[in-house]
Write an enzyme that holds these catalytic residues in place. Structure first.
Site, PDB file in Angstrom:
ATOM      1  N   SER A  79    -133.843 -43.739 -10.575  1.00 46.08           N
ATOM      2  CA  SER A  79    -134.471 -44.746  -9.768  1.00 46.08           C
ATOM      3  C   SER A  79    -136.000 -44.736  -9.782  1.00 46.08           C
ATOM      4  O   SER A  79    -136.623 -45.721  -9.414  1.00 46.08           O
ATOM      5  CB  SER A  79    -133.994 -44.590  -8.320  1.00 46.08           C
ATOM      6  OG  SER A  79    -134.482 -43.378  -7.771  1.00 46.08           O
ATOM      7  N   LYS A 110    -144.057 -42.872  -5.681  1.00 43.67           N
ATOM      8  CA  LYS A 110    -142.826 -43.653  -5.614  1.00 43.67           C
ATOM      9  C   LYS A 110    -142.745 -44.267  -4.222  1.00 43.67           C
ATOM     10  O   LYS A 110    -143.086 -43.616  -3.228  1.00 43.67           O
ATOM     11  CB  LYS A 110    -141.626 -42.735  -5.857  1.00 43.67           C
ATOM     12  CG  LYS A 110    -140.286 -43.471  -5.914  1.00 43.67           C
ATOM     13  CD  LYS A 110    -139.139 -42.506  -6.219  1.00 43.67           C
ATOM     14  CE  LYS A 110    -137.811 -43.233  -6.376  1.00 43.67           C
ATOM     15  NZ  LYS A 110    -136.707 -42.296  -6.704  1.00 43.67           N
ATOM     16  N   SER A 136    -132.863 -39.056 -10.816  1.00 43.06           N
ATOM     17  CA  SER A 136    -133.819 -40.158 -10.651  1.00 43.06           C
ATOM     18  C   SER A 136    -135.246 -39.859 -11.082  1.00 43.06           C
ATOM     19  O   SER A 136    -136.068 -40.766 -11.146  1.00 43.06           O
ATOM     20  CB  SER A 136    -133.834 -40.623  -9.193  1.00 43.06           C
ATOM     21  OG  SER A 136    -132.756 -41.496  -8.956  1.00 43.06           O
TER      22      SER A 136
END
Lengths: 485, 487
Positions: free
Chosen positions: B154, B79, B178
């Site tokens: 996210s 990420k 997330s």
């Protein structure tokens, strides 16, 4: 109207840790800009603070030295504001639960009385960096070497009633942090500095007046001058029908005045909240006991001991113990004299006076610290022994001391080389007296007709004739006899 | 070997060690796939082809020299809020669009040391603030199951990449769901470990007391393997916990007989899509058939978790994001006229709308006069929620419920109303507020879209979570289903 001044101080003392409070960067002063700022100090994305245990230990030391409560579970909080020398956009400080709360110090005032100044709290925090303007052609540079340097902020109660008291308190804390070896006390480099909260109120009233905060005072002299200026300004304002505004002010040393920086209305809302990156600081009794056992003899204890052991006055003991190094020097002089010249009884009072007076004068004159004194304690001991054993007079001793300082020679060598050895031989003194009397018949007549004051004239003349070397006691005795006819 | 892209980490690790495939071959194959689908999915912000091939060659050398660990040569993606030395770390923001970190996050460092090959950095909601990946400065990610729908957020890029078989696994971070919510919407497995289990050092902070690094994989077994590599105390993160790291893989097979499962009453209240509820009930039935005991538990304060979260998280974010000031790194506005202008425009232009909304909210709740009413009260409610969970774990070993109230929604469906968007995290936020480990795993399809089950455990109960998830995955094949066109 009679006004009463009320002062509280917030003292910032940089802790003498070798690395920063939340990062491994070095804290040494004077390095090239940004050479002591790592990713944590620069607040790079993703970095985290890790608390320096040594800073905690130093804060606890301070707390114990002022008889304060050491908080068992203290919390770091974020103080949020934007400034280029504050890389994270917040300062990590302590807010609701500081590591030290309460405590007090006793301060010796000019009139010889002792005043107790209460301490509200002392908390750990990180210092900010510095903005640089010189030589940058209208731009501002940022040096983050100082960012993250550990500080304790020591907050007093509004307990002081004059600038002099404030300075006495500041000096006391200054002495204390150096005894504890937690701060080098260097005010020029900013490692010891303070903000003064100053207000005035009609004498006899309880309610505190509106205060102004004078920021970043970095010398004892400035503290005194800034407070006195501010007090006069506030009184003039109030007596002229105006009112004091709560604000932050700066002291301009060049102009000797304080100037408004920002008012309370413009002040930041710091939005303090507990820093989620740091755990609470948990301290147990064992830790406190261990730190307590490591405390050195503190200034008050030392002064008391010096008074008792050497029969010194409170003033002398106070001056000597203002720095641990000065007191150590004094005690070493006594020790060296006792060890080297066991037969001669040295007067501790003379030793104290010489250290506080002439020696300190020379140190100040040449800007030398006591530890770097050009006259070692053993050398001074020898000089004082020469006074005690009547080799030289106290007056000559002062000259010998200066010569020792300037030439770096031993006391005996200087006394011998300059022929300063005191004349104690009665016949030699008598001969000098006879010559002086013979040369001044009219003064003799006047003296004998009752002008006692002329005794001093004859002493002076004989001293002159003997180049000051006549033993004063012996001279007095013989002269009196001879003049009496 | 064929179908490399469909293999799990566990399978690939075995194949690499058996020299059935080289890390370079594997990396090339996956890079080709990543690049091919980038246009349609937008799962990546940076594709590190060059670096990945170098790392793969190094991994092959280690494999050849018998110097390899269990993960050596396995490709993964990170990420884009994990700092990676030498590649951009953007956080999905214009603020850091060109930022190259000079250091590796601890998670990245540990995986690098294990020999994992980094294929690139995955797309995400800006600074991890969002539940749909629509707040990314680099554009939204599309859900591989239906490109008209969001992947969740996210960590939407990581979830989409794992679901689309572009990478076998990816890192993610979970502040309010997330990892779990995008894993659920993309039909993959998402593990959020206990707060403090994995170092946060080098993760760009959103809400420090809630952020936790974790994993998005295609199986619980893979999550177990990878968790072992990233978990553990880190002296650079004071909130990481000094506890030994167990062998998570060793506990996977443990039978479920006698396991006490709590069913969270509050999770089945109004708002839950009945089709998803049906899948959850079926999963519970399956676990019961394995010997687990099912009972209802109630967490009365849990319904307060969304408002609590939306005080605590913005408060911390408003302070954490203050460092992005245009002074030392990151976006700086053109020709600032003075310091205030530099701050206002650098931050005004560098941050997107959702980030600004949260900074404003956070600044407000910490302000003098509001702190007690909002921040302090939220902290007290947080404690109550924590207490609720603790009480529940006296009665049961794990609690189970849905991960999300609905399956993936359409792009743009919730962007107009932030509160509707926030409510998507209603089931996931509780675990963050209480610092608990939780895992999401696929448990069905509803109208062609994945539905997911969430298992929450007590602090440091990852072994049990992974064990339950693995046993479930041994009996079902939902986690093996690829989105149409990505098999």
């Amino acid at each position: 109207m009679q006004w009463e001044t009320v002062i509280g101080l917030e003292i910032h003392a940089q802790l003498l840790t070798s690395s920063k409070i939340f990062s491994g960067s070095a804290t040494a002063y004077g390095a090239p800009p940004n050479s002591q700022a790592n990713l944590v100090d620069l607040a790079y994305p993703g970095v985290l603070p890790v608390l320096n245990a040594e800073a905690v230990r130093m804060a606890v030391k301070f707390g114990l030295a002022v008889n304060a409560r050491v908080t068992r579970r203290s919390i770091f909080a974020r103080k949020n504001y934007f400034y280029p020398d504050l890389p994270k956009g917040y300062q990590i400080s302590q807010y609701e639960l500081p590591i030290v709360s309460g405590g007090a110090v006793d301060v010796l005032l000019d009139d010889g009385s002792v005043k107790r100044i209460d301490i509200t709290r002392a908390h750990l925090e990180e210092d900010a960096g510095k903005s640089l303007h010189e030589g940058l052609a209208g731009q501002t540079g940022v040096d983050l070497n100082r960012a993250g340097t550990p500080l304790i902020e020591i907050v007093s109660e509004p307990a002081m009633r004059s600038a002099k008291q404030a300075v006495a308190y500041l000096k006391k804390i200054h002495t204390l942090v150096r005894y504890l070896q937690i701060c080098d006390g260097n005010m020029q480099e900013g490692s010891f500095r303070c903000d003064a909260n100053v207000s005035v109120r009609p004498r006899g009233t309880e309610k505190l007046g509106t205060r102004a905060e004078i920021k970043n005072l970095n010398s004892f002299r400035f503290v005194e001058k800034a407070i006195n200026y501010e007090v006069a300004r506030q009184i003039e304002l109030l007596e002229g029908g105006g009112r004091v505004v709560q604000e932050t002010r700066l002291y301009d040393a060049d102009r000797g005045e304080t100037r408004s920086m920002r008012s309370k209305e413009e002040a930041n809302d710091y939005r303090y909240f507990p820093d989620p990156d740091l755990l609470p600081v948990e301290i147990d009794q064992l830790y406190i006991d261990t730190v307590c056992a490591s405390l050195p003899e503190l200034p008050d204890q030392k002064a008391q001991r010096l008074r008792k052991d050497y029969d010194l006055s409170a003033y002398d003991a106070g001056v000597l113990t203002a720095s641990a190094e000065l007191a150590d020097y004094f005690e070493t002089v006594i020790e060296k004299a006792a060890a080297g010249f066991p037969a001669t009884a040295l007067s501790p009072k003379l030793a104290a006076n010489t250290v506080i007076g002439e020696l300190s004068g020379l140190l100040n004159r040449d800007g030398v610290e006591i530890n770097d004194s050009r006259i070692a304690p053993a050398a001074l001991a020898k000089l004082l022994v020469r006074v005690a054993d009547n080799t030289i007079s106290g007056k000559i001793a002062k000259e010998v001391l200066e010569a020792m300082w300037d030439e770096g020679k031993d006391a005996d060598a200087i006394i011998e080389a300059r022929g300063w050895r005191q004349i104690t031989d009665e016949s030699a003194i008598e001969a000098a007296i006879d010559a002086v009397i013979a040369a001044n018949p009219s003064q003799l007549a006047q003296y004998r007709s009752g002008k006692d004051k002329l005794f001093g004239f004859f002493v002076g003349q004989v001293m002159k004739a003997t180049q000051g070397k006549a033993n004063p006691a012996r001279l007095n005795e013989l002269l009196k006899k001879k003049l009496g006819g | 070997m064929s179908d490399l892209h469909d293999k799990t980490v566990t399978e690939l690790a075995a194949a690499l060690r058996a020299r059935q495939v080289s890390s370079v071959e594997l990396t090339q194959a996956l890079l080709e796939r990543v690049t091919r689908h980038q246009g349609a999915l937008n799962a990546f912000i940076t594709i590190s082809a060059e670096g990945a091939l170098l790392e793969a060659a190094r991994a092959d050398a280690r494999l050849g020299a018998n110097d390899a660990g269990p993960l050596t040569g396995v490709p993964m993606a990170h990420k884009d809020l994990f700092c990676t030395r030498g590649e951009k770390t953007t956080c999905g923001s214009r603020m850091l669009a060109d930022f190259v970190s000079p250091y590796d996050a601890t998670v990245v460092e540990r995986l690098r040391a294990a020999g994992v090959v980094m294929l690139g950095k995955t797309n995400m909601d800006e600074f991890a603030m969002g539940s749909s990946n629509e707040t990314s400065f680099f554009g939204p990610v599309k859900n591989p199951w239906d490109p008209a729908r969001v992947p969740g957020g996210s960590s939407g890029g990581s979830a989409a990449a794992v679901a689309a078989r572009l990478v076998p696994a990816a890192t993610g971070t979970d502040t309010g769901g997330s990892i779990r919510q995008p894993a659920a919407l993309c039909g993959v497995t998402g593990l959020k470990p206990t707060y403090g289990r994995v170092s946060r050092y080098g993760m760009v902070a959103f809400a420090s007391s809630l952020d936790q690094a974790g994993l998005i994989t295609r199986s619980a077994a893979d999550a177990a393997l990878l968790l072992g590599a990233i978990a553990g105390f880190d002296e650079r993160d004071s909130t990481s916990v000094e506890l030994p790291v167990p062998d998570y893989s060793a506990a996977l097979e443990q039978p479920l007989k006698g396991l006490k499962i709590g069913v969270l009453k509050e999770f089945f209240d109004t708002g839950l899509d009945p089709a998803i509820e049906q899948h959850i009930r079926a999963a519970l039935e399956l676990l019961r058939s394995q010997g687990a005991l099912i009972k209802d538990v109630s967490l009365p304060n849990l319904p307060l978790s969304v408002p609590t979260y939306y005080v605590v998280a913005p408060a911390e974010c408003s302070s954490n994001l203050a460092r992005f000031d245009g002074v030392r790194y990151g976006y700086r506005c053109k020709k600032p006229t003075d310091l205030l202008d530099l701050y206002l425009r650098s931050r005004g232009e560098g941050f997107g709308a959702e980030v600004k909304r949260r900074i404003m909210t956070g600044t407000y709740v910490l302000s003098a006069g509001y702190y007690d009413a909002f921040y302090l009260k939220a902290q007290r409610v947080r404690q109550l929620i924590s207490n609720d969970f603790e009480r529940a774990f006296h009665e049961v070993d794990v609690v189970i419920g849905p991960t999300t109230p609905t399956a993936a929604f359409e792009l743009g469906a919730k962007t107009a109303d932030p509160v509707t968007m926030y409510l998507n995290d209603i089931y996931t936020i509780g675990a963050n507020l209480a610092g608990l480990p939780a895992i999401s795993l696929p448990c069905g399809l509803t109208q062609g879209l994945p539905a997911a089950l969430q298992i929450i455990g007590p602090h440091f109960g990852e072994e049990r979570l992974l064990n339950v998830a693995h046993r479930y995955q041994l009996e079902t094949d939902w986690h093996r289903r690829a989105p149409p066109g990505f098999a």
